[in-house]
Motif scaffolding. Structure first.
Motif, PDB file in Angstrom:
ATOM      1  N   ALA A 297       0.862  -1.198   0.000  1.00 38.73           N
ATOM      2  CA  ALA A 297       0.000   0.000   0.000  1.00 38.73           C
ATOM      3  C   ALA A 297       0.890   1.238   0.000  1.00 38.73           C
ATOM      4  CB  ALA A 297      -0.876  -0.005   1.242  1.00 38.73           C
ATOM      5  N   VAL A 298       0.274   2.387  -0.181  1.00 40.41           N
ATOM      6  CA  VAL A 298       1.034   3.637  -0.099  1.00 40.41           C
ATOM      7  C   VAL A 298       1.480   3.827   1.342  1.00 40.41           C
ATOM      8  CG1 VAL A 298      -0.195   4.660  -2.053  1.00 40.41           C
ATOM      9  CG2 VAL A 298      -1.054   5.015   0.277  1.00 40.41           C
ATOM     10  N   TYR A 299       2.497   4.661   1.546  1.00 38.32           N
ATOM     11  CA  TYR A 299       3.033   4.919   2.892  1.00 38.32           C
ATOM     12  C   TYR A 299       1.953   5.509   3.800  1.00 38.32           C
ATOM     13  CZ  TYR A 299       6.462   6.288   6.410  1.00 38.32           C
ATOM     14  OH  TYR A 299       7.173   6.411   7.566  1.00 38.32           O
ATOM     15  N   PRO A 300       1.866   5.057   5.047  1.00 33.45           N
ATOM     16  CA  PRO A 300       2.771   4.174   5.804  1.00 33.45           C
ATOM     17  C   PRO A 300       2.427   2.690   5.719  1.00 33.45           C
ATOM     18  CG  PRO A 300       1.166   5.121   7.298  1.00 33.45           C
ATOM     19  CD  PRO A 300       0.820   5.645   5.928  1.00 33.45           C
ATOM     20  N   GLY A 301       1.691   2.288   4.681  1.00 35.46           N
ATOM     21  CA  GLY A 301       1.411   0.855   4.506  1.00 35.46           C
ATOM     22  C   GLY A 301       2.661   0.097   4.101  1.00 35.46           C
TER      23      GLY A 301
END
Ligand code: EPZ
Length: 416
Positions: A297-301
């Protein structure tokens, strides 16, 4: 073409220093186009992609000079606004120059970017954002033609928090008169680092690291000195290497908080990951349990740039692991190479199922892309017997002296 020759089975123990982040340095180099003065970038690793961006700046009429580990860049005299296909197609980050060239010079002709073969990698979010702000953009014969006109909108909403599009648009807005608000912006640490660099040069950027970024356009940006943040993907790659190779490794300079999503998963596998004063230490058990599943996922993922390396980890754990790749549409090209090493992996579209076997065998494999290549190196370090990894120019794009660092930790690897 260089190859890595690896004799697997050694444990990895010791300390290495994490380099400055490739994915900070590339947009920062593009940002130098905005700056009417000297920029001194400290401790710059000679990533292949950094060298490609330096070629682009030189071609625009910029001045670039290595001073030991530091890089001196001066775009005061840039007088060209065109980037050829030959230069642009080498790296994805060439597209990051479109916003800065448009904003600084008023017009641009930039060929389509290159980049790892991990999906289609369109640039519609970049181009739509520039059009909405007040640029005329025409795509023709493999080039993007741009012209800066008077401001249209002040607020733009990204349909997806694209890292590159966020960087491109905040750089364009830095010299674009008036206020620009970017909604649904990417929040990666590299965005914060880019904004920090530009603000040092006199830009007025607020909110970087959140999903709403405000930029007050200024007339001119002056030079500065900057050191990019440590590379969280290099750090993550070495943390996973430590887990795979029953390691005890201290990563100097690594920032614990930038790797929280990965660290949570490594602890599920049974690793101890310690936040040290100036780095991160990982101590791995001799037998690893599966990390269960990861969803990029996109940050923080969970970072997509550590997904291939996690597949290698899954191969050497007990039990089954699942990987959901949600960011890029074809980021499993490396799996065919892991199968040659005895892995038990199946994937269909964005889901990958890995049956841990605690056994891999050396083989002759081929780096399909930057992070997939790193996954093969980790697999070779674990495997019984010899592994050659070919096409390692792709690995050199984003890791500097990788084999030297692994040898310093006890790995048996050499470049041939
Ligand atoms: C940056 O690529 C990084 N590269 C990538 O790292 C990283 O994987 C990616 O961000 C995601 O974190 C650099 O910073 C040089 P995106 P970028 O725009 O900017 C789609 C590595 O290994 N999209 O956030 O290209 C796109 O297709 C490299 O170091 C559009 O649809 O990533 C993808 O599915 C690999 N339209 C998703 O968004 C657009 O206009 C994320 O792309 C732009 C992107």
């Amino acid at each position: 073409m260089d190859k890595f020759f690896i004799n697997g089975g050694n444990c990895l123990k010791g300390e290495i220093k994490i380099d400055c982040a490739k994915n900070s340095l590339l947009p920062i180099l593009a940002g130098c186009i905005l700056v009417n003065g000297q920029v001194l970038l400290k401790n710059v690793p000679k990533y292949k992609d950094v060298c490609a961006m330096c070629d682009i700046l030189l071609n625009l009429g910029g001045f670039v000079k290595w001073q030991g580990d530091d890089l001196l860049v001066d775009c005061s005299q840039i007088d060209k606004s065109e980037i050829s296909n030959e230069l642009a197609s080498v790296v994805r980050s060439s597209i990051f120059t479109l916003g800065p060239i448009l904003s600084r010079l008023g017009c641009a002709k930039v060929a389509y970017p290159g980049g790892c073969d991990i999906g289609l990698r369109p640039i519609d979010i970049h181009l739509n954002g520039l059009k909405e702000l007040g640029c005329k953009i025409v795509e023709k014969n493999g080039y993007i033609y741009g012209q800066k006109l008077k401001r249209n909108k002040s607020e733009i909403m990204l349909k997806f928090p694209s890292v590159g599009a966020t960087e491109n648009l905040l750089m364009f807005a830095s010299l674009f008169e008036g206020r620009t608000v970017i909604y649904n912006a990417a929040k990666e640490p590299e965005i914060v680092d880019l904004a920090c660099f530009l603000n040092k040069c006199g830009a007025k950027i607020d909110g970087a690291g959140s999903d709403i970024i405000l930029v007050e356009g200024v007339k001119n940006l002056h030079g500065c000195e900057h050191q990019a943040i440590p590379d969280r993907i290099e750090a993550g790659t070495f943390l996973i290497a430590g887990a795979v190779c029953n390691g005890d490794i201290y990563l100097k300079n690594a920032i614990y908080e930038h790797n929280s999503a990965l660290i949570d998963k490594l602890e599920v596998c049974g690793c101890k990951v310690l936040k040290e004063k100036k780095g991160i230490r990982i101590i791995a058990p001799s037998v690893l349990e599966s990390f269960g599943d990861i969803e990029t996922a996109v940050y923080p993922g969970f970072p997509t740039d550590l997904q291939p390396q996690m597949a290698t980890l899954g191969c050497v754990c007990n039990g089954c692991s699942l990987i959901f790749e949600n960011v890029f549409e074809s980021r499993f090209n490396y799996v065919g190479q892991l199968l040659k090493m005895g892995a038990d992996i199946k994937f269909k579209s964005s889901i990958c199922i890995i049956r841990g076997k605690r056994k891999l065998y050396g083989a002759d494999v081929w780096a399909t892309d930057l992070r997939g290549g790193a996954a093969l190196v980790l697999a070779g370090l674990f495997s019984e017997g010899y592994t050659t990894v070919d096409n390692i120019g792709l690995i050199d794009r984003g890791y500097f002296k990788l084999e030297e660092k692994l040898v310093a930790l006890g790995g048996d690897i050499k470049r041939i």
